[in-house]
Design an enzyme around this catalytic site. Structure first.
Site, PDB file in Angstrom:
ATOM      1  N   ASN A 110       0.849  -1.189   0.000  1.00 21.20           N
ATOM      2  CA  ASN A 110       0.000   0.000   0.000  1.00 21.20           C
ATOM      3  C   ASN A 110       0.885   1.239   0.000  1.00 21.20           C
ATOM      4  OD1 ASN A 110      -2.392   1.605   0.283  1.00 21.20           O
ATOM      5  ND2 ASN A 110      -1.940   1.823   2.470  1.00 21.20           N
ATOM      6  N   HIS A 112       0.921   5.250   1.283  1.00 21.65           N
ATOM      7  CA  HIS A 112       0.231   6.138   2.217  1.00 21.65           C
ATOM      8  C   HIS A 112       0.955   7.485   2.255  1.00 21.65           C
ATOM      9  CE1 HIS A 112      -2.292   7.212   5.598  1.00 21.65           C
ATOM     10  NE2 HIS A 112      -1.218   7.663   6.207  1.00 21.65           N
ATOM     11  N   SER A 139       4.965   6.753   2.277  1.00 20.28           N
ATOM     12  CA  SER A 139       5.514   5.449   2.646  1.00 20.28           C
ATOM     13  C   SER A 139       4.855   4.361   1.827  1.00 20.28           C
ATOM     14  CB  SER A 139       5.222   5.130   4.129  1.00 20.28           C
ATOM     15  OG  SER A 139       5.582   6.199   4.968  1.00 20.28           O
ATOM     16  N   ASP A 148      -2.914   0.981   7.806  1.00 17.73           N
ATOM     17  CA  ASP A 148      -1.698   1.765   7.559  1.00 17.73           C
ATOM     18  C   ASP A 148      -0.538   1.342   8.457  1.00 17.73           C
ATOM     19  OD1 ASP A 148      -3.030   3.194   5.581  1.00 17.73           O
ATOM     20  OD2 ASP A 148      -3.725   4.727   6.994  1.00 17.73           O
TER      21      ASP A 148
HETATM   22  C1  GAR Z   1      -2.663   8.953  -2.697  1.00 16.87           C
HETATM   23  O1  GAR Z   1      -2.167  10.144  -2.206  1.00 16.87           O
HETATM   24  C2  GAR Z   1      -2.434   7.828  -1.716  1.00 16.87           C
HETATM   25  O2  GAR Z   1      -1.231   7.933  -1.010  1.00 16.87           O
HETATM   26  C3  GAR Z   1      -3.617   7.981  -0.795  1.00 16.87           C
HETATM   27  O3  GAR Z   1      -4.676   8.277  -1.647  1.00 16.87           O
HETATM   28  C4  GAR Z   1      -4.184   8.982  -2.784  1.00 16.87           C
HETATM   29  C5  GAR Z   1      -4.704   8.309  -4.020  1.00 16.87           C
HETATM   30  O4  GAR Z   1      -4.413   9.048  -5.171  1.00 16.87           O
HETATM   31  N1  GAR Z   1      -3.819   6.799  -0.024  1.00 16.87           N
HETATM   32  C6  GAR Z   1      -4.237   6.779   1.248  1.00 16.87           C
HETATM   33  O5  GAR Z   1      -4.493   7.781   1.875  1.00 16.87           O
HETATM   34  C7  GAR Z   1      -4.329   5.390   1.858  1.00 16.87           C
HETATM   35  N2  GAR Z   1      -4.467   5.466   3.266  1.00 16.87           N
HETATM   36  P1  GAR Z   1      -4.405   8.379  -6.581  1.00 16.87           P
HETATM   37  O6  GAR Z   1      -5.769   7.715  -6.768  1.00 16.87           O
HETATM   38  O7  GAR Z   1      -4.200   9.506  -7.552  1.00 16.87           O
HETATM   39  O8  GAR Z   1      -3.299   7.378  -6.638  1.00 16.87           O
END
Ligand code: GAR
Length: 322
Positions: A110, A112, A139, A148
């Site tokens: 994942n 984050h 991360s 997470d």
């Molecule tokens: C990203 O910033 C990712 O790190 C976050 O959601 C966004 C997705 O953007 N993830 C989390 O917060 C998970 N806990 P994307 O759809 O453009 O990749």
């Protein structure tokens, strides 16, 4: 293209920019993974359209009106059917059931947007700003049952600037995410060929044997059994050591006859090390990606036994008579 690239399914819920970063990284000649499926709990996720345009198989199933286990099962079936070996969560905004997580243990990553273990959950940028942190970041970690959490595989720090708002910071962290995710995934899927990973695995098994310790020998880790003063070597790690190629472990055989028999029986697995081969040591390759670690453990024990002091082997001989 690298043959036998790791097959990865990417799970998204929205924009899918990290999915796009993975997808375009996978187009490079030397990328060790390929994206074989993009799946979502949201049929409207914009990322799905992009994946389709790039010729990647997609799958979507809304979670509305279903319990978590049912929905996870549907996703799991689709991912399995596609032949995925790994899952990359990329903005998949669903908590996964323990059952799903366990099925993909060590095979699900994942990303984050914080420097974990700081700021799990949502609103990570504002929390970093409120805390006055000098750096935010992102991360990549293995997914475990706790949100997470799980072993961190890679992180990128992103400097906070004085006029940053949460949105401005998020944009910059996202650039870092797009670099970090493909690089970390590539390293992870090739870890079994990584000499450092192999050495760690080997070391754990060697040091589990009684009265053993590590001592460097001609610039490579070696392991001895017995008291510090009279200990003898029974295994060496070799990464291109003293003229040999690849990554292997050297262990003792009973002599040149046994060594010759092994070389004859399985030349893909065994070779005679250049320096130690003359005295009957055998090298077992550990970089084929198919290492049978039980087999390595058996060899280590056999080699250990050959040089271990009587007081250590005596008990074993008695036990084995029964
Ligand atoms: C990203 O910033 C990712 O790190 C976050 O959601 C966004 C997705 O953007 N993830 C989390 O917060 C998970 N806990 P994307 O759809 O453009 O990749």
């Amino acid at each position: 293209m690298i043959p036998n690239r790791a097959k990865v399914a990417v799970l998204i819920s929205g924009r899918g920019s990290n999915m796009a970063a993975l997808l375009y990284a996978a187009k490079a000649e030397n990328c060790p993974f390929e994206i074989i499926l993009v799946a979502s709990n949201n049929p409207e996720a914009p990322g799905l359209t992009l994946a389709e345009a790039e010729g990647i198989a997609t799958f979507a199933h809304p979670h509305k009106g279903m319990n978590r286990a049912e929905h996870d099962q549907i996703m799991h079936d689709a991912i399995k059917l596609a032949g995925a070996e790994y899952i990359a969560l990329a903005g998949y905004m669903r908590i996964l059931s323990d059952d799903f997580v366990n099925r993909w243990q060590d095979h699900m990553l994942n990303i984050h947007p914080s420097l974990l273990p700081k700021y799990k959950g949502l609103d990570t940028y504002q929390r970093a700003l409120d805390a006055g942190d000098s750096h935010a970041g992102c991360s990549v970690h293995l997914v475990t049952a706790t949100l997470d959490d799980g072993p961190i595989l890679g992180q990128t720090k992103v400097a906070v600037q004085s006029d940053d708002t949460a949105d401005i910071l998020a944009d910059r962290v996202l650039i870092a995410e797009h670099q970090l995710y493909p690089a970390t995934l590539a390293k992870y899927v090739t870890r079994k060929a990584d000499p450092d990973w192999i050495l760690d695995q080997l070391r754990t098994r060697v040091l589990a044997l009684e009265e053993t310790h590590e001592r460097e020998s001609f610039g490579t880790p070696g392991w001895r059994v017995g008291s510090e003063k009279s200990a003898k070597y029974f295994a060496y790690f070799s990464y291109r050591h003293l003229g040999d190629t690849g990554t292997s472990v050297f262990v003792k055989t009973s002599g040149l006859d046994e060594q010759a028999a092994l070389l004859d029986a399985d030349p893909g697995l065994y070779f005679a090390p250049k320096f130690y081969g003359k005295s009957g040591w055998i090298a077992i390759r550990m970089d084929t990606g198919r290492t049978d670690w039980d087999h390595i453990s058996d060899w280590l024990r056999k080699s250990w036994r050959m040089v271990a002091p009587k007081r250590l082997t005596k008990m074993m001989d008695i036990a084995e008579e029964f």
